[in-house]
Design a protein around this motif. Structure first.
Motif, PDB file in Angstrom:
ATOM      1  N   ARG A   3       0.835  -1.194   0.000  1.00  0.00           N
ATOM      2  CA  ARG A   3       0.000   0.000   0.000  1.00  0.00           C
ATOM      3  C   ARG A   3       0.872   1.246   0.000  1.00  0.00           C
ATOM      4  O   ARG A   3       1.778   1.389   0.820  1.00  0.00           O
ATOM      5  CB  ARG A   3      -0.933  -0.004   1.212  1.00  0.00           C
ATOM      6  CG  ARG A   3      -2.036  -1.041   1.140  1.00  0.00           C
ATOM      7  CD  ARG A   3      -3.046  -0.853   2.262  1.00  0.00           C
ATOM      8  NE  ARG A   3      -2.453  -1.140   3.557  1.00  0.00           N
ATOM      9  CZ  ARG A   3      -2.392  -2.355   4.099  1.00  0.00           C
ATOM     10  NH1 ARG A   3      -2.915  -3.380   3.444  1.00  0.00           N
ATOM     11  NH2 ARG A   3      -1.846  -2.548   5.274  1.00  0.00           N
ATOM     12  N   THR A   6      -2.681   4.267   1.331  1.00  0.00           N
ATOM     13  CA  THR A   6      -3.623   3.985   2.410  1.00  0.00           C
ATOM     14  C   THR A   6      -2.926   3.295   3.571  1.00  0.00           C
ATOM     15  O   THR A   6      -1.940   2.583   3.388  1.00  0.00           O
ATOM     16  CB  THR A   6      -4.791   3.088   1.927  1.00  0.00           C
ATOM     17  OG1 THR A   6      -4.241   1.861   1.421  1.00  0.00           O
ATOM     18  CG2 THR A   6      -5.612   3.772   0.866  1.00  0.00           C
ATOM     19  N   VAL A  17      -9.722   2.453   7.560  1.00  0.00           N
ATOM     20  CA  VAL A  17      -8.974   2.744   6.340  1.00  0.00           C
ATOM     21  C   VAL A  17      -8.638   4.228   6.343  1.00  0.00           C
ATOM     22  O   VAL A  17      -9.538   5.076   6.372  1.00  0.00           O
ATOM     23  CB  VAL A  17      -9.796   2.393   5.083  1.00  0.00           C
ATOM     24  CG1 VAL A  17      -8.993   2.723   3.825  1.00  0.00           C
ATOM     25  CG2 VAL A  17     -10.195   0.919   5.093  1.00  0.00           C
ATOM     26  N   ILE A  19      -6.811   7.221   4.278  1.00  0.00           N
ATOM     27  CA  ILE A  19      -6.196   7.667   3.029  1.00  0.00           C
ATOM     28  C   ILE A  19      -4.998   8.540   3.378  1.00  0.00           C
ATOM     29  O   ILE A  19      -5.119   9.509   4.115  1.00  0.00           O
ATOM     30  CB  ILE A  19      -7.209   8.451   2.174  1.00  0.00           C
ATOM     31  CG1 ILE A  19      -8.403   7.551   1.825  1.00  0.00           C
ATOM     32  CG2 ILE A  19      -6.541   8.973   0.894  1.00  0.00           C
ATOM     33  CD1 ILE A  19      -9.554   8.294   1.183  1.00  0.00           C
ATOM     34  N   LEU A  27      -7.206  12.129  -4.795  1.00  0.00           N
ATOM     35  CA  LEU A  27      -7.555  10.836  -5.382  1.00  0.00           C
ATOM     36  C   LEU A  27      -6.950  10.730  -6.779  1.00  0.00           C
ATOM     37  O   LEU A  27      -7.600  10.985  -7.792  1.00  0.00           O
ATOM     38  CB  LEU A  27      -9.074  10.679  -5.444  1.00  0.00           C
ATOM     39  CG  LEU A  27      -9.799  10.612  -4.096  1.00  0.00           C
ATOM     40  CD1 LEU A  27     -11.306  10.563  -4.309  1.00  0.00           C
ATOM     41  CD2 LEU A  27      -9.337   9.396  -3.289  1.00  0.00           C
ATOM     42  N   CYS A  31      -4.224   6.044  -6.520  1.00  0.00           N
ATOM     43  CA  CYS A  31      -4.844   6.011  -5.196  1.00  0.00           C
ATOM     44  C   CYS A  31      -6.224   5.353  -5.272  1.00  0.00           C
ATOM     45  O   CYS A  31      -6.577   4.539  -4.416  1.00  0.00           O
ATOM     46  CB  CYS A  31      -4.959   7.427  -4.642  1.00  0.00           C
ATOM     47  SG  CYS A  31      -5.706   7.525  -2.994  1.00  0.00           S
ATOM     48  N   LEU A  35      -7.471   1.975  -3.351  1.00  0.00           N
ATOM     49  CA  LEU A  35      -8.672   1.966  -2.513  1.00  0.00           C
ATOM     50  C   LEU A  35      -9.623   0.853  -2.929  1.00  0.00           C
ATOM     51  O   LEU A  35     -10.218   0.172  -2.084  1.00  0.00           O
ATOM     52  CB  LEU A  35      -9.391   3.309  -2.598  1.00  0.00           C
ATOM     53  CG  LEU A  35      -9.023   4.387  -1.588  1.00  0.00           C
ATOM     54  CD1 LEU A  35      -9.761   5.674  -1.922  1.00  0.00           C
ATOM     55  CD2 LEU A  35      -9.331   3.939  -0.161  1.00  0.00           C
ATOM     56  N   LEU A  53     -13.770   4.995   7.280  1.00  0.00           N
ATOM     57  CA  LEU A  53     -12.909   5.614   6.275  1.00  0.00           C
ATOM     58  C   LEU A  53     -12.575   7.025   6.721  1.00  0.00           C
ATOM     59  O   LEU A  53     -13.467   7.822   7.023  1.00  0.00           O
ATOM     60  CB  LEU A  53     -13.624   5.645   4.917  1.00  0.00           C
ATOM     61  CG  LEU A  53     -12.867   6.307   3.760  1.00  0.00           C
ATOM     62  CD1 LEU A  53     -11.590   5.541   3.433  1.00  0.00           C
ATOM     63  CD2 LEU A  53     -13.759   6.384   2.515  1.00  0.00           C
ATOM     64  N   ILE A  89     -15.232   3.195  -7.534  1.00  0.00           N
ATOM     65  CA  ILE A  89     -14.892   3.064  -6.117  1.00  0.00           C
ATOM     66  C   ILE A  89     -16.048   3.526  -5.245  1.00  0.00           C
ATOM     67  O   ILE A  89     -16.374   2.898  -4.234  1.00  0.00           O
ATOM     68  CB  ILE A  89     -13.590   3.827  -5.749  1.00  0.00           C
ATOM     69  CG1 ILE A  89     -13.278   3.697  -4.241  1.00  0.00           C
ATOM     70  CG2 ILE A  89     -13.652   5.289  -6.145  1.00  0.00           C
ATOM     71  CD1 ILE A  89     -13.116   2.283  -3.747  1.00  0.00           C
TER      72      ILE A  89
END
Length: 261
Positions: A3, A6, A17, A19, A27, A31, A35, A53, A89
């Motif tokens: 990763r 994340t 999770v 970011i 994003l 990324c 995710l 999140l 996503i």
């Protein structure tokens, strides 16, 4: 899986999770791909019951990676690919059968707000900034923002926020119905964990997953289809061990011992 964007923390049966894409948790294409892999793994982990999140540092997600837009100018197929990945996503998070809570710790703009809106429950700090500023770039929200914002709030509110590019703080977002709860920064994750536990503790995952599915899918289909989905799921639960345990435990005045089967 390795990763780069994340961080993943598992506490008991709850996944957090985070970011972590400095400096603003944007994003990027990479990324988003990561995710999607993370949520796919979490969806397939039967030990996990809920997901939180959030973002690292001062940002939840400041938006999409605008630098990637340069290469797409003059190429609608590249624009379409970006929109497709972003919607994917968000659709996958919304379709999760485990409750997903967005813990909004800071700026939550553009694609970041669209990501948060795909979660099942949203809490934020008062100083958070939530908005969809895409029109200032000559673009529109495209990770689902034009659709989910009106469903979560109202058509009038969606028009106002998107056309003005207005940013709301946590309290204003709660008043608009965009989030459910405003908390202090130090209480953000503890509160998210408390809510996650309230969603799942003492309950069977066989019924939780079906309830989430009925609510989320029902919001996007007709009442007739939603009611059909509800009654079919209700009927199927009568075949499960957990329904037998839950009903007998109630009659016997004891706590149920669910096996989530």
């Amino acid at each position: 899986m390795s990763r780069n964007f994340t961080n993943l923390l598992i506490e008991d049966d709850i996944a957090i999770v985070e970011i972590d894409h400095a400096p603003a948790n944007t994003l990027s294409t990479a990324c988003i791909a990561e995710l999607r892999e993370v949520f796919k793994c979490l969806a397939n982990d039967d030990k996990l019951k809920a997901i939180i999140l959030t973002g690292a540092g001062r940002f939840f997600v400041a938006g999409a990676d605008i630098k990637e837009f340069i290469d797409a100018l003059g190429d609608d197929q590249k624009g379409l690919a970006m929109a497709t990945a972003g919607q994917a996503i968000c659709n996958e998070i919304e379709s999760m059968k485990k409750p997903v809570i967005a813990a909004i710790n800071g700026a939550c703009l553009g694609g970041g707000l669209e990501l948060a809106m795909s979660c099942h429950y949203r809490i934020a700090v008062s100083a958070a900034k939530l908005g969809l500023p895409e029109l200032q770039l000559g673009l529109i929200p495209t990770f689902g923002g034009t659709q989910r914002l009106s469903r979560i709030t109202s058509t009038a509110t969606a028009l106002e926020l998107i056309l003005t590019s207005k940013q709301l703080n946590g309290d204003e977002a709660k008043e608009a119905g965009l989030i459910q709860l405003v908390v202090s920064p130090e209480d953000l994750l503890p509160t998210a964990k408390t809510i996650a536990k309230a969603f799942v503790d003492g309950k069977s995952m066989t019924s939780i997953t079906r309830a989430v599915e009925c609510i989320i899918q029902g919001a996007n289909e007709s009442l007739v289809n939603g009611l059909e989905r509800e009654r079919n799921n209700f009927a199927e639960l009568f075949l499960t061990d957990d329904a037998k345990e839950g009903v007998h435990a109630f009659i016997e005045k004891r706590k149920p011992l669910f096996k989530h089967t």
